[in-house]
Design an enzyme around this catalytic site. Sequence first.
Site, PDB file in Angstrom:
ATOM      1  N   ASP A  22       0.788  -1.248   0.000  1.00  0.00           N
ATOM      2  CA  ASP A  22       0.000   0.000   0.000  1.00  0.00           C
ATOM      3  C   ASP A  22       0.818   1.296   0.000  1.00  0.00           C
ATOM      4  OD1 ASP A  22      -2.538  -0.809  -0.347  1.00  0.00           O
ATOM      5  OD2 ASP A  22      -3.223  -0.426   1.697  1.00  0.00           O
ATOM      6  N   LYS A  25       3.249   1.575  -4.935  1.00  0.00           N
ATOM      7  CA  LYS A  25       4.102   1.085  -6.043  1.00  0.00           C
ATOM      8  C   LYS A  25       3.361   1.074  -7.377  1.00  0.00           C
ATOM      9  CE  LYS A  25       4.585  -2.664  -3.658  1.00  0.00           C
ATOM     10  NZ  LYS A  25       3.957  -2.188  -2.405  1.00  0.00           N
ATOM     11  N   THR A  26       2.136   0.542  -7.364  1.00  0.00           N
ATOM     12  CA  THR A  26       1.394   0.428  -8.624  1.00  0.00           C
ATOM     13  C   THR A  26       0.946   1.807  -9.116  1.00  0.00           C
ATOM     14  OG1 THR A  26       0.699  -1.771  -7.939  1.00  0.00           O
ATOM     15  CG2 THR A  26      -0.507  -0.790  -9.760  1.00  0.00           C
ATOM     16  N   HIS A  86       2.713  -7.346  -0.511  1.00  0.00           N
ATOM     17  CA  HIS A  86       2.108  -8.165   0.534  1.00  0.00           C
ATOM     18  C   HIS A  86       3.018  -9.323   0.921  1.00  0.00           C
ATOM     19  CE1 HIS A  86      -0.841 -10.767   2.488  1.00  0.00           C
ATOM     20  NE2 HIS A  86      -1.479  -9.648   2.732  1.00  0.00           N
TER      21      HIS A  86
HETATM   22  N1  LIG Z   1      -2.395  10.598  -1.187  1.00  0.00           N
HETATM   23  C1  LIG Z   1      -1.753   9.693  -1.895  1.00  0.00           C
HETATM   24  N2  LIG Z   1      -2.238   8.447  -1.996  1.00  0.00           N
HETATM   25  C2  LIG Z   1      -1.553   7.544  -2.730  1.00  0.00           C
HETATM   26  C3  LIG Z   1      -0.360   7.871  -3.410  1.00  0.00           C
HETATM   27  N3  LIG Z   1       0.084   6.789  -4.060  1.00  0.00           N
HETATM   28  C4  LIG Z   1      -0.799   5.804  -3.812  1.00  0.00           C
HETATM   29  N4  LIG Z   1      -1.803   6.250  -3.011  1.00  0.00           N
HETATM   30  C5  LIG Z   1      -2.950   5.469  -2.522  1.00  0.00           C
HETATM   31  O1  LIG Z   1      -2.459   4.424  -1.707  1.00  0.00           O
HETATM   32  C6  LIG Z   1      -3.200   3.224  -1.916  1.00  0.00           C
HETATM   33  C7  LIG Z   1      -2.272   2.092  -2.330  1.00  0.00           C
HETATM   34  O2  LIG Z   1      -1.699   2.367  -3.586  1.00  0.00           O
HETATM   35  P1  LIG Z   1      -1.123   1.204  -4.519  1.00  0.00           P
HETATM   36  O3  LIG Z   1      -0.487   1.875  -5.660  1.00  0.00           O
HETATM   37  O4  LIG Z   1      -2.140   0.174  -4.788  1.00  0.00           O
HETATM   38  O5  LIG Z   1      -0.029   0.599  -3.543  1.00  0.00           O
HETATM   39  P2  LIG Z   1       0.937  -0.659  -3.811  1.00  0.00           P
HETATM   40  O6  LIG Z   1       2.227  -0.322  -3.133  1.00  0.00           O
HETATM   41  O7  LIG Z   1       0.996  -0.971  -5.246  1.00  0.00           O
HETATM   42  O8  LIG Z   1       0.208  -1.799  -3.020  1.00  0.00           O
HETATM   43  P3  LIG Z   1       0.461  -3.425  -3.126  1.00  0.00           P
HETATM   44  O9  LIG Z   1       0.716  -3.747  -4.555  1.00  0.00           O
HETATM   45  O10 LIG Z   1      -0.795  -4.019  -2.613  1.00  0.00           O
HETATM   46  O11 LIG Z   1       1.626  -3.693  -2.232  1.00  0.00           O
HETATM   47  C8  LIG Z   1      -4.243   3.554  -2.975  1.00  0.00           C
HETATM   48  O12 LIG Z   1      -5.440   3.881  -2.338  1.00  0.00           O
HETATM   49  C9  LIG Z   1      -3.655   4.771  -3.670  1.00  0.00           C
HETATM   50  O13 LIG Z   1      -4.623   5.614  -4.254  1.00  0.00           O
HETATM   51  C10 LIG Z   1       0.136   9.223  -3.279  1.00  0.00           C
HETATM   52  O14 LIG Z   1       1.168   9.609  -3.804  1.00  0.00           O
HETATM   53  N5  LIG Z   1      -0.607  10.076  -2.512  1.00  0.00           N
HETATM   54 MG   LIG Z   2       0.599  -2.812  -6.234  1.00  0.00          MG
END
Ligand SMILES: Nc1nc2c(ncn2[C@@H]2O[C@H](COP(=O)(O)OP(=O)(O)OP(=O)(O)O)[C@@H](O)[C@H]2O)c(=O)[nH]1
Ligand SMILES: [Mg+2]
Length: 395
Positions: A22, A25-26, A86
């Site tokens: 969270d 990254k994506t 995760h």
């Molecule tokens: N305010 C804010 N929210 C963010 C930012 N980047 C991501 N988010 C939020 O954080 C949450 C997780 O973002 P993801 O991009 O899914 O995170 P991840 O690291 O890919 O997560 P996993 O693949 O599950 O490990 C989402 O609700 C996004 O909208 C940012 O730069 N600012």
């Molecule tokens: Mg991701």
Amino acid sequence: MTKQQYVRTKPHLNIGTMGHVDHGKTTLTAAITKVLAERDGTNRYVAFDRIDRAPEEIERGITITIAHVEYETPTRHYAHVDMPGHADYVKNMITGAAQLDGAVLVVSAQDGAMPQTREHVVLARRIGVEHLVVALNKADLVEDEDLLDLVELEVRELLTRYGFDGEAVPVVRVSGLRALDGDPRWTQRILHLLEAVDEHVPIPPRRLDLPFLMPIENVLTITGRGTVVTGAVEQGVLSVGDAVEVVGLGPAVASVATGLETFGKPMERAEAGDNAAVLLRGVKRGEVRRGQVVCLPGSVRPHTRFRADVHVLSAAEGGRRTPFAANYRPQFHFRTSDVVGVVTLAEGVTVVRPGEAASLTVELGQPIAMSAGLGFAMREGRLTVAAGTVREVLD
Ligand SMILES: Nc1nc2c(ncn2[C@@H]2O[C@H](COP(=O)(O)OP(=O)(O)OP(=O)(O)O)[C@@H](O)[C@H]2O)c(=O)[nH]1
Ligand SMILES: [Mg+2]
């Protein structure tokens, strides 16, 4: 219609996003492709839900499989893998990390370093990702500059503790989400991040003179054409028409590469560092699988016994809470393979505790391609128990 050939105009590098669940990254991966697509015509925007695309991932909102996207900066062509954060899916991260020339460590500015941040840094170090750039993401949520400075300092210290040059690693404050919205302040930061990657991650020496070797990441069937294996070429070159052998996890399979592609474009020659799809003549789908390697015939003999140095992860790094003793049987992850092995401890040692370094002798249940210096991870259920390096191949 014949497809457009892949044209090699710039050096190609494999990078990826890693970091705690969270932390964004994506979102950051999607933002990079969007910002680049809006800047010039060579790049294509890949939206969040196209990266996080397997149905199970969308339901649970976590990245399970590793998604590859491609993009270009003015000086380089990148294949980018968005790795899962995760804990359950660290083994997919190992597969991704095994072929990376560098990585973007994504750390939420709000939360700072978390257990999987540490776990990924340990694995990166051991599995051979030497060059990191930090994206201090979600910077839009932290108003206080002093707080950002503090998180940055903490991340630099963490990197130094695990053997990176924490002082020199670029740390760029970004907001993947706000950049996706097109906010110019934040799209500019994405370009800074890419500049940092261009400058800080060197073009690795490609071992073109060594015999061809590509670990198999995926096996696909193309109706009417045959079996295709995909992966990142570790060393050597392969041309259409070359004889190959598929080695490891069972009897070797002989074949000929009758087609080569990268990112959906045909090519005549795949070389070290490329992400390639290889069409294998006369091979049935069930005959080859992930974890094997495609190589020059006769160049690789698989092995089952080796001596290794390992770092046993502590609970704070996502590892075990209790020690393990001789005859411990975890899973061993080498490149894309995953095989069980039994551990023998050094003489006079009865247990190995989380947080310790140890020297082990391992006997794998199935032979795999390996040589001294190869990195691997030891896993048990959902935990990464240890990260290690092969010191000596025994037999
Ligand atoms: N305010 C804010 N929210 C963010 C930012 N980047 C991501 N988010 C939020 O954080 C949450 C997780 O973002 P993801 O991009 O899914 O995170 P991840 O690291 O890919 O997560 P996993 O693949 O599950 O490990 C989402 O609700 C996004 O909208 C940012 O730069 N600012
Ligand atoms: Mg991701």
